[in-house]
Structure formats: structure tokens, C-alpha cells
Design a protein around this motif. Structure first.
Motif, PDB file in Angstrom:
ATOM      1  N   ALA A  30      45.868  -2.519 -12.781  1.00 56.44           N
ATOM      2  CA  ALA A  30      46.662  -1.302 -12.995  1.00 56.44           C
ATOM      3  C   ALA A  30      48.154  -1.536 -12.779  1.00 56.44           C
ATOM      4  O   ALA A  30      48.972  -0.648 -13.034  1.00 56.44           O
ATOM      5  CB  ALA A  30      46.166  -0.197 -12.064  1.00 56.44           C
ATOM      6  N   GLY A  31      48.503  -2.725 -12.289  1.00 57.94           N
ATOM      7  CA  GLY A  31      49.905  -3.055 -12.094  1.00 57.94           C
ATOM      8  C   GLY A  31      50.535  -2.411 -10.876  1.00 57.94           C
ATOM      9  O   GLY A  31      51.764  -2.349 -10.760  1.00 57.94           O
ATOM     10  N   GLN A  32      49.701  -1.928  -9.932  1.00 55.22           N
ATOM     11  CA  GLN A  32      50.223  -1.230  -8.764  1.00 55.22           C
ATOM     12  C   GLN A  32      50.605  -2.168  -7.624  1.00 55.22           C
ATOM     13  O   GLN A  32      51.469  -1.858  -6.811  1.00 55.22           O
ATOM     14  CB  GLN A  32      49.179  -0.236  -8.246  1.00 55.22           C
ATOM     15  N   MET A  33      49.915  -3.291  -7.545  1.00 56.45           N
ATOM     16  CA  MET A  33      50.105  -4.187  -6.411  1.00 56.45           C
ATOM     17  C   MET A  33      50.192  -5.633  -6.864  1.00 56.45           C
ATOM     18  O   MET A  33      49.812  -5.971  -7.986  1.00 56.45           O
ATOM     19  CB  MET A  33      48.959  -4.004  -5.410  1.00 56.45           C
ATOM     20  N   ARG A  34      50.681  -6.451  -5.950  1.00 57.94           N
ATOM     21  CA  ARG A  34      50.814  -7.878  -6.222  1.00 57.94           C
ATOM     22  C   ARG A  34      50.248  -8.651  -5.037  1.00 57.94           C
ATOM     23  O   ARG A  34      50.491  -8.303  -3.879  1.00 57.94           O
ATOM     24  CB  ARG A  34      52.292  -8.226  -6.438  1.00 57.94           C
ATOM     25  N   ILE A  35      49.498  -9.675  -5.322  1.00 57.64           N
ATOM     26  CA  ILE A  35      48.965 -10.547  -4.271  1.00 57.64           C
ATOM     27  C   ILE A  35      49.916 -11.730  -4.105  1.00 57.64           C
ATOM     28  O   ILE A  35      50.121 -12.512  -5.037  1.00 57.64           O
ATOM     29  CB  ILE A  35      47.545 -11.045  -4.619  1.00 57.64           C
ATOM     30  N   LEU A  36      50.497 -11.849  -2.919  1.00 53.21           N
ATOM     31  CA  LEU A  36      51.408 -12.963  -2.652  1.00 53.21           C
ATOM     32  C   LEU A  36      50.639 -14.264  -2.487  1.00 53.21           C
ATOM     33  O   LEU A  36      51.131 -15.331  -2.877  1.00 53.21           O
ATOM     34  CB  LEU A  36      52.223 -12.692  -1.388  1.00 53.21           C
ATOM     35  N   ALA A  37      49.449 -14.179  -1.884  1.00 52.88           N
ATOM     36  CA  ALA A  37      48.643 -15.381  -1.677  1.00 52.88           C
ATOM     37  C   ALA A  37      47.222 -14.967  -1.327  1.00 52.88           C
ATOM     38  O   ALA A  37      46.988 -13.888  -0.788  1.00 52.88           O
ATOM     39  CB  ALA A  37      49.222 -16.240  -0.553  1.00 52.88           C
ATOM     40  N   VAL A  38      46.292 -15.836  -1.650  1.00 46.74           N
ATOM     41  CA  VAL A  38      44.913 -15.656  -1.205  1.00 46.74           C
ATOM     42  C   VAL A  38      44.657 -16.628  -0.062  1.00 46.74           C
ATOM     43  O   VAL A  38      45.239 -17.717  -0.013  1.00 46.74           O
ATOM     44  CB  VAL A  38      43.892 -15.871  -2.346  1.00 46.74           C
ATOM     45  N   MET A  39      43.789 -16.225   0.849  1.00 44.07           N
ATOM     46  CA  MET A  39      43.502 -17.050   2.026  1.00 44.07           C
ATOM     47  C   MET A  39      42.224 -17.863   1.826  1.00 44.07           C
ATOM     48  O   MET A  39      41.378 -17.952   2.710  1.00 44.07           O
ATOM     49  CB  MET A  39      43.387 -16.166   3.267  1.00 44.07           C
ATOM     50  N   SER A  40      42.101 -18.457   0.659  1.00 40.33           N
ATOM     51  CA  SER A  40      40.940 -19.293   0.345  1.00 40.33           C
ATOM     52  C   SER A  40      41.315 -20.764   0.524  1.00 40.33           C
ATOM     53  O   SER A  40      42.492 -21.125   0.440  1.00 40.33           O
ATOM     54  CB  SER A  40      40.478 -19.037  -1.093  1.00 40.33           C
ATOM     55  N   PRO A  41      40.332 -21.629   0.772  1.00 44.97           N
ATOM     56  CA  PRO A  41      40.633 -23.055   0.942  1.00 44.97           C
ATOM     57  C   PRO A  41      41.209 -23.675  -0.328  1.00 44.97           C
ATOM     58  O   PRO A  41      42.041 -24.582  -0.263  1.00 44.97           O
ATOM     59  CB  PRO A  41      39.270 -23.670   1.282  1.00 44.97           C
ATOM     60  N   GLU A  42      40.760 -23.187  -1.493  1.00 41.61           N
ATOM     61  CA  GLU A  42      41.230 -23.692  -2.774  1.00 41.61           C
ATOM     62  C   GLU A  42      41.513 -22.510  -3.695  1.00 41.61           C
ATOM     63  O   GLU A  42      41.013 -21.410  -3.468  1.00 41.61           O
ATOM     64  CB  GLU A  42      40.187 -24.612  -3.414  1.00 41.61           C
ATOM     65  N   ARG A  43      42.278 -22.744  -4.746  1.00 45.05           N
ATOM     66  CA  ARG A  43      42.594 -21.677  -5.684  1.00 45.05           C
ATOM     67  C   ARG A  43      41.313 -21.142  -6.334  1.00 45.05           C
ATOM     68  O   ARG A  43      40.397 -21.906  -6.667  1.00 45.05           O
ATOM     69  CB  ARG A  43      43.559 -22.182  -6.753  1.00 45.05           C
ATOM     70  N   ASP A  47      45.842 -17.468 -11.218  1.00 49.12           N
ATOM     71  CA  ASP A  47      47.301 -17.640 -11.188  1.00 49.12           C
ATOM     72  C   ASP A  47      47.911 -17.363  -9.817  1.00 49.12           C
ATOM     73  O   ASP A  47      49.121 -17.492  -9.645  1.00 49.12           O
ATOM     74  CB  ASP A  47      47.958 -16.717 -12.221  1.00 49.12           C
ATOM     75  N   ILE A  48      47.077 -16.972  -8.869  1.00 46.44           N
ATOM     76  CA  ILE A  48      47.592 -16.621  -7.541  1.00 46.44           C
ATOM     77  C   ILE A  48      47.470 -17.834  -6.613  1.00 46.44           C
ATOM     78  O   ILE A  48      46.371 -18.371  -6.438  1.00 46.44           O
ATOM     79  CB  ILE A  48      46.822 -15.432  -6.948  1.00 46.44           C
ATOM     80  N   PRO A  49      48.559 -18.282  -5.999  1.00 48.47           N
ATOM     81  CA  PRO A  49      48.483 -19.449  -5.115  1.00 48.47           C
ATOM     82  C   PRO A  49      47.760 -19.128  -3.810  1.00 48.47           C
ATOM     83  O   PRO A  49      47.689 -17.968  -3.396  1.00 48.47           O
ATOM     84  CB  PRO A  49      49.944 -19.781  -4.856  1.00 48.47           C
ATOM     85  N   THR A  50      47.232 -20.149  -3.197  1.00 49.25           N
ATOM     86  CA  THR A  50      46.677 -19.983  -1.863  1.00 49.25           C
ATOM     87  C   THR A  50      47.811 -20.101  -0.847  1.00 49.25           C
ATOM     88  O   THR A  50      48.869 -20.682  -1.131  1.00 49.25           O
ATOM     89  CB  THR A  50      45.629 -21.063  -1.551  1.00 49.25           C
ATOM     90  N   ALA A  51      47.587 -19.555   0.336  1.00 53.00           N
ATOM     91  CA  ALA A  51      48.574 -19.706   1.412  1.00 53.00           C
ATOM     92  C   ALA A  51      48.771 -21.182   1.737  1.00 53.00           C
ATOM     93  O   ALA A  51      49.889 -21.628   2.031  1.00 53.00           O
ATOM     94  CB  ALA A  51      48.123 -18.938   2.646  1.00 53.00           C
ATOM     95  N   ILE A  52      47.690 -21.938   1.650  1.00 50.74           N
ATOM     96  CA  ILE A  52      47.763 -23.376   1.941  1.00 50.74           C
ATOM     97  C   ILE A  52      48.658 -24.068   0.922  1.00 50.74           C
ATOM     98  O   ILE A  52      49.482 -24.917   1.279  1.00 50.74           O
ATOM     99  CB  ILE A  52      46.351 -23.977   1.948  1.00 50.74           C
ATOM    100  N   GLU A  53      48.524 -23.711  -0.348  1.00 46.27           N
ATOM    101  CA  GLU A  53      49.393 -24.262  -1.394  1.00 46.27           C
ATOM    102  C   GLU A  53      50.859 -23.993  -1.102  1.00 46.27           C
ATOM    103  O   GLU A  53      51.737 -24.819  -1.388  1.00 46.27           O
ATOM    104  CB  GLU A  53      49.066 -23.625  -2.743  1.00 46.27           C
ATOM    105  N   GLU A  54      51.125 -22.812  -0.555  1.00 45.94           N
ATOM    106  CA  GLU A  54      52.500 -22.402  -0.274  1.00 45.94           C
ATOM    107  C   GLU A  54      53.051 -23.064   0.986  1.00 45.94           C
ATOM    108  O   GLU A  54      54.200 -22.843   1.371  1.00 45.94           O
ATOM    109  CB  GLU A  54      52.564 -20.884  -0.122  1.00 45.94           C
TER     110      GLU A  54
END
Length: 323
Positions: A216-229, A236-243
Motif C-alpha cells: 500500500a506504500g504506507q511503510m518502509r522496511i529499513l532492514a530485516v533481522m534474518s540471517p540471510e536475505r 530487495d530489503i537488506p538484512t541488518a547484518i548486510e548493513e
């Protein structure tokens, strides 16, 4: 009979015979959801009920044992049902956190046998689409400079799963989790409404619940807390580890049994889970229930639980939740 016809007949016979050998012979299999109907534990048991159907000899019955967000069930399977080889009990990462913080009484993670997983969801760092935070680094820089300058909110009180996600972020930013400016809500829906309304700036939720809001375009995920993408729609969302931040939060859903269950009975369930994991049908059940594949059973799960609990214990100690 020709060789071709004989071969076909043998293949047909084998196709009928194969399931009998593949099935685990479990008498009156039961999955205990340690809560009222509806919710995560019920969902976890339904995955076992449906996904294991071809791999157990009888249909799995789902029963409910509410109380203490899993405490009543954990106590029962550590007292009166310690050797019940027919029953598995649903748990989540939240259950492990309750064990660590003493909410399940005197019993620890070593008092039960961890059997298999139903799948997983993962933590997510979520902001509004128009947030000033364009990436995780900007948020982490603010956490590092002044943790109280950022208002974080989620479903659950201090010490809950969602609070722990924020605590991990602050710890990685070099700040104390106790410095987090945290607003607790009754559930994720209320927290999302608060984020959209502007009363909080960051929501530490679960990635699985975000699909409709992202679309819906309301929110954006800065990072996911998964071990891998993750795969689409999160590819298209980076992991926190990637960052560059060593923050991971897996919301594991799975099952345990009483600590005195025989090796034979335990292995029957482990074998059933491993057989299910090898099928497309089980993956489809996970998808339909909103979970992502994270398939572990037996010794692999046991080792993973011990590692996860120790990590939770370290964080809870640092946050002042336990001594």
C-alpha cells in the motif's frame, strides 16, 4: 506378463506401499496449543496437523491448554506428562524468552526435548514511508548519539519479543537497552496504527505481517533481522547484518515433548518432520499460514535452541530483566 507390464505393476505396487513404510506409527498423535483457539500457537499446531498428515499413521488432534502464555503447558509436560510419546507442544521464540526470564517457573530449556520446527518469521525495522530515516545506518547513528531521541513502539511490554528487537539494535549501536524510549501496545495492529499516526517513529515488528502495508506504500522496511536475505516480496530489503550490524531475530515456531519421552517415540516424530520438510506440500502449508521455511528437527534443533536461549539470557541479563 511382459517385462514392461511387470515393471509397471511393480511401480504401482511400490507407490501404494511406500507411504506405509514412510509413516511414523504414533498412537493417537496430539498437538497441544498452549493457549486458547486462534493465535500463533494454534497456527503452529495446524501446520503440524496438516503438514504431517502423510507422514504419521493417524490424524493429529489439536487440543488447547491455555495459561501463562505457555507456562501451564510447560509445567504439565515437566510434571505429569513427561513421558507422553504421543503429544507435541507448540512453542515460539517468545516461549524461550519466558523460560529465560523465569516466567515458566523452575524449569529450563534442558527439561524438555525439542522436536521440530513449523517455520519462522523474522524481525523487521519499520518506519513510515515518509520517515527521515532512509536506511538503517541513519537510525543506528541516532541510537548511538542519543537513544532517547528516537521513539520506538511495538506490541508487548518491556522484556517482550518486540522489545528485545529494539534492545538488540541499541546494544549494537553501543547504547544500553535501558535507554530505549519504548512505547508498549497491546498488539502489532495498535503499534502499526501509532506508527502511521506519527506517535512513534520506529516499529520493531515481524516481516510477515508487513506485506499489505508495504504494497500500500504506507511503510518502509529499513532492514530485516534474518540471517540471510529473504525471497520475494522481501528480496530487495537488506538484512541488518548486510548493513554492518550483527542483529538477528528469528521468530521460531516449533514443538517440544516431555523430557522423559523415550528415544524411540521421540525419533518417530523427528522422522515425520524430516519427511515432511522434503516435500513441496509442507512448504505450501507454511506459505499459506504466513511462515517462511526454517526446517530443523532432532539434534539440529536441540543445538539451535541451546544457542538461542544462551543469546536471550545474555541480552536479558544486560537489559536488567534477570540477574
Amino acid at each position: 506378463m511382459s517385462f514392461a507390464r511387470l515393471g509397471a505393476a511393480l511401480c504401482v505396487a511400490a507407490s501404494f506401499a511406500a507411504p506405509a513404510f514412510a509413516q511414523s506409527e504414533i498412537n493417537k498423535p496430539e498437538c497441544v496449543a498452549p493457549a486458547n483457539p486462534g493465535g500463533g500457537f494454534d497456527l503452529t499446531c495446524r501446520i503440524a496437523q496438516t503438514g504431517l498428515t502423510p507422514h504419521v499413521s493417524e490424524p493429529i488432534q489439536v487440543t488447547f491448554l491455555p495459561g501463562g502464555i505457555g507456562a501451564v503447558a510447560y509445567n504439565q509436560f515437566n510434571t505429569t506428562r513427561t513421558d507422553d510419546g504421543s503429544a507435541i507442544v507448540a512453542f515460539s521464540t517468545g516461549s524461550l524468552l519466558n523460560i529465560v526470564t523465569g516466567k515458566y517457573g523452575e524449569f529450563t530449556e534442558k527439561d524438555v526435548r525439542w522436536v521440530g520446527t513449523a517455520g519462522a518469521d523474522f524481525g523487521a525495522v519499520v518506519v513510515r514511508a515518509d520517515s527521515k530515516y532512509q536506511d538503517l545506518k541513519q537510525l543506528m547513528d541516532d541510537f548511538s548519539a542519543d537513544p532517547a531521541s528516537v521513539v520506538v513502539g511495538a506490541g508487548g511490554s518491556v522484556g517482550s519479543q518486540d522489545w528485545m528487537k529494539g534492545a538488540l539494535l541499541l546494544r549494537e549501536a553501543g547504547a544500553s537497552p535501558t535507554d530505549m524510549r519504548y512505547v508498549a501496545f497491546d498488539g502489532g495492529g495498535d503499534a502499526i496504527a501509532a506508527l502511521l499516526g506519527g506517535s512513534i517513529e520506529v516499529y520493531t515488528g515481524d516481516v510477515g505481517e508487513m506485506v499489505p502495508h508495504i504494497e500500500a506504500g504506507q511503510m518502509r522496511i529499513l532492514a530485516v533481522m534474518s540471517p540471510e536475505r529473504l525471497d520475494a516480496p522481501f528480496a530487495d530489503i537488506p538484512t541488518a547484518i548486510e548493513e554492518g550490524y550483527n542483529v538477528e531475530w528469528t521468530i521460531l515456531r516449533g514443538f517440544y515433548m516431555g523430557g522423559d519421552v523415550s528415544d524411540e517415540d521421540y525419533q518417530k516424530w523427528v522422522d515425520a518432520f524430516k519427511a515432511a520438510y522434503a516435500t513441496e506440500e509442507f512448504a505450501q502449508v507454511q506459505k499459506e499460514k504466513g511462515l517462511l521455511p526454517l526446517n530443523m528437527a532432532g539434534d539440529e534443533l536441540q543445538a539451535s535452541i541451546e544457542e538461542r536461549v544462551q543469546r536471550l539470557r545474555d541480552i536479558a541479563t544486560e537489559a536488567g530483566l534477570i540477574n
